[in-house]
Design a protein around this motif. Structure first.
Motif, PDB file in Angstrom:
ATOM      1  N   TYR A 126     -88.992  13.831  44.944  1.00  0.00           N
ATOM      2  CA  TYR A 126     -89.237  13.280  46.014  1.00  0.00           C
ATOM      3  C   TYR A 126     -88.402  11.731  46.400  1.00  0.00           C
ATOM      4  N   ARG A 156     -93.009  11.338  50.775  1.00  0.00           N
ATOM      5  CA  ARG A 156     -93.638  11.680  50.863  1.00  0.00           C
ATOM      6  C   ARG A 156     -94.261  13.735  49.973  1.00  0.00           C
ATOM      7  N   GLN A 157     -93.015  14.604  50.447  1.00  0.00           N
ATOM      8  CA  GLN A 157     -93.058  15.346  50.120  1.00  0.00           C
ATOM      9  C   GLN A 157     -92.129  15.712  49.180  1.00  0.00           C
TER      10      GLN A 157
END
Length: 551
Positions: A387, A401-402
């Motif tokens: 992350y 976030r991804q």
């Protein structure tokens, strides 16, 4: 109830001397009955004086004994019932028991000995002592096997005195005869005194046992600590060895590069010196004649042996002090010797833990001083959590976030948003970290810190393999081994980290923007057993940390 009645008849028809059923029963004038043979034998003994063995009544002259026909018939009827005599086998005296002096035939166990009668009695023959006033002043005690030893062989009296001068038991007549003028006390008083001494001996023995047990535990713990410190000193020496060997290899590599560079310059200068073109000579001369200056190799100072000698000297000196204290003090004052042993042991432990090289560098004072030890930090893509995004040549890390779809690698942090540097850190190192966002941990860690999961073994500052400064605008803290420590003052958005690996010094500084001012936030003094790696632990989406290249 019928059985109980039979039992009463059985006891009534028993001889008080042999305690068996009456044989040829006779009744003497006092009304008590015995076997004819038992009472005759009892009276034939010179000291009995024709007395009743139960009530002690004396008969003069000796009564004529005639068989009691009624009792004999009752005995015969009782025998026909098939019942045994009342006395149980367990009442008979064994090889180790004191026997009753009154019983004839098979002797019963004595339950008391009389110091006046100088005889031992079973329960039945003891009854007169309980029932007759004539025996009221007799002294009864637990059965004594060698009762006659309580009697003075010279005077035939019970020895109730003890001669302290001759250390022996005596009777009263002895105290006024051959022991006259001696220091005498009653036997009871001397027994009390000896009993007190015996209890004191037992108390001393118990205290000694407890002291041995406690001191064994204390000394075992001291030995364990020394063994642990010995192991750490060994690790420290090996770590120093590895550090110095690596540094020498780096210097050797740089020197080889400089030699190669000098040879290339020498060849160019030789070629230039042979040119006939004056203009080309003048144009090329500045670049050919200028040599690169390398601050690292220009001042080589390698003294690892001094460090090893310092460690050995410190340990040897403390060994000599310890041995001297044990020889001199333990013989004269055991308690003091033990205290000195423990004290010197503690000093030894502390000294071993904090031995430092004689050529240790003082900690820099200004940012300019720190920059001479600056090292370039790049983050290792193989350790970064999925992350986290690396950018700017792997010097900046940001929480996303991804996931970033990094390839699988055993060094990658799986649970925590963490990353370590590629470079191992030994010797003297200084670097800076710019951070932004909510919560950021600026850390150093050993390479073998756990990577998989979200336990404390993986988190920077939450185990004994990492140290971390928790940067928060409200409540900054320092973490080590899952223990938090307060820090002095707020932290700025730029943190300076200084490491003196050999001395075990790790310091964190707060740097003010557009200023050379550095404020100490927290300092760690410990022993590093392995090379360290710089790292950061981010928390919220958008948090960033940047390792700038220092000028």
């Amino acid at each position: 109830m019928a059985q109980k009645g039979v039992q009463l008849d059985q006891e009534t028809l028993s001889c008080s001397i042999c305690l068996d059923l009456l044989k040829d029963p006779v009744t003497i004038p006092c009304g008590h009955s015995n076997c004819m043979s038992c009472i005759k034998k009892h009276w034939d003994e010179a000291d009995r004086n024709n007395s009743c063995p139960q009530c002690r009544q004396t008969f003069i002259p000796r009564p004529v004994l005639v068989k009691t026909t009624m009792l004999a018939d009752l005995v015969e009827q009782l025998k026909k019932t098939g019942l045994e005599p009342a006395a149980a086998d367990h009442c008979y005296a064994g090889a180790e028991d004191v026997v009753c002096d009154v019983c004839t035939g098979r002797k019963l166990k004595a339950v008391k000995s009389c110091l006046v009668c100088l005889a031992s009695y079973c329960d039945k023959h003891l009854q007169p002592h309980h029932e007759s006033a004539a025996f009221k002043k007799h002294k009864l005690m637990d059965p004594l096997e060698k009762l006659q030893e309580n009697v003075c062989s010279r005077h035939g009296e019970v020895m109730k005195m003890f001669c302290l001068t001759d250390h022996q038991c005596i009777c009263y007549r002895c105290s006024v005869d051959e022991h006259k003028g001696h220091n005498t006390v009653t036997s009871a008083a001397e027994r009390t005194e000896r009993q007190t001494e015996l209890e004191e001996v037992k108390t001393i023995s118990r205290s000694a046992d407890e002291a041995v047990k406690k001191n064994h535990k204390i000394l075992t713990e001291q030995i364990r600590l020394m063994e642990e410190r010995r192991r750490k000193v060994k690790q420290q020496i090996r770590s120093k060895e590895e550090t110095e060997v690596n540094r020498v290899k780096e210097l050797e590599s740089k020197l080889e590069q400089e030699i190669t560079e000098l040879r290339r310059k020498d060849a160019e200068m030789d070629k230039l010196s042979r040119t006939d073109d004056h203009i080309q000579f003048l144009l090329q001369y500045p670049s050919v004649s200028k040599l690169r200056e390398d601050p690292d190799s220009s001042n080589i100072d390698i003294r690892p042996r001094s460090y090893f000698e310092d460690v050995t000297t410190a340990v040897s000196e403390l060994r000599d002090k310890l041995q001297h204290s044990l020889r001199e003090d333990l013989d004269h004052q055991p308690g003091l010797g033990l205290r000195l042993w423990l004290g010197l042991g503690l000093i030894l432990i502390l000294t071993i833990c904090h031995v430092s090289p004689s050529n240790q560098h003082p900690e820099p004072q200004t940012r300019t001083d720190f920059l001479q030890y600056s090292c370039e930090i790049t983050l290792d893509p193989n350790t970064v959590n999925e992350y986290l995004l690396l950018s700017e040549e792997n010097k900046r890390v940001t929480v996303m976030r991804q996931t970033q779809n990094y390839p699988h690698h055993p060094d990658r942090f799986r649970g925590c948003f963490q990353v370590l540097s590629r470079e191992s850190l030994t010797g003297y190192c200084y670097w800076e970290v710019e951070w932004s966002g909510g919560d950021v941990w600026v850390a150093v860690a050993y390479k073998d810190i756990k990577r998989k999961g979200n336990s404390d073994e993986c988190k920077f500052g939450h185990n004994d393999k990492s140290w971390a400064l928790y940067c928060n605008k409200n409540t900054p803290l320092f973490w080590y081994n899952n223990v938090q420590y307060p820090v002095s003052g707020p932290v700025s958005s730029r943190i300076g980290v200084y490491l003196d690996h050999t001395a075990g010094n790790l310091s964190f500084y707060s740097l003010q923007p557009f200023s050379e001012t550095m404020t100490l936030i927290h300092r760690v003094q410990t022993t590093f057993t392995e090379p360290l790696y710089a790292g950061v632990w981010l928390w919220y989406n958008g948090d960033t940390a940047y390792f700038p290249k220092l000028q």
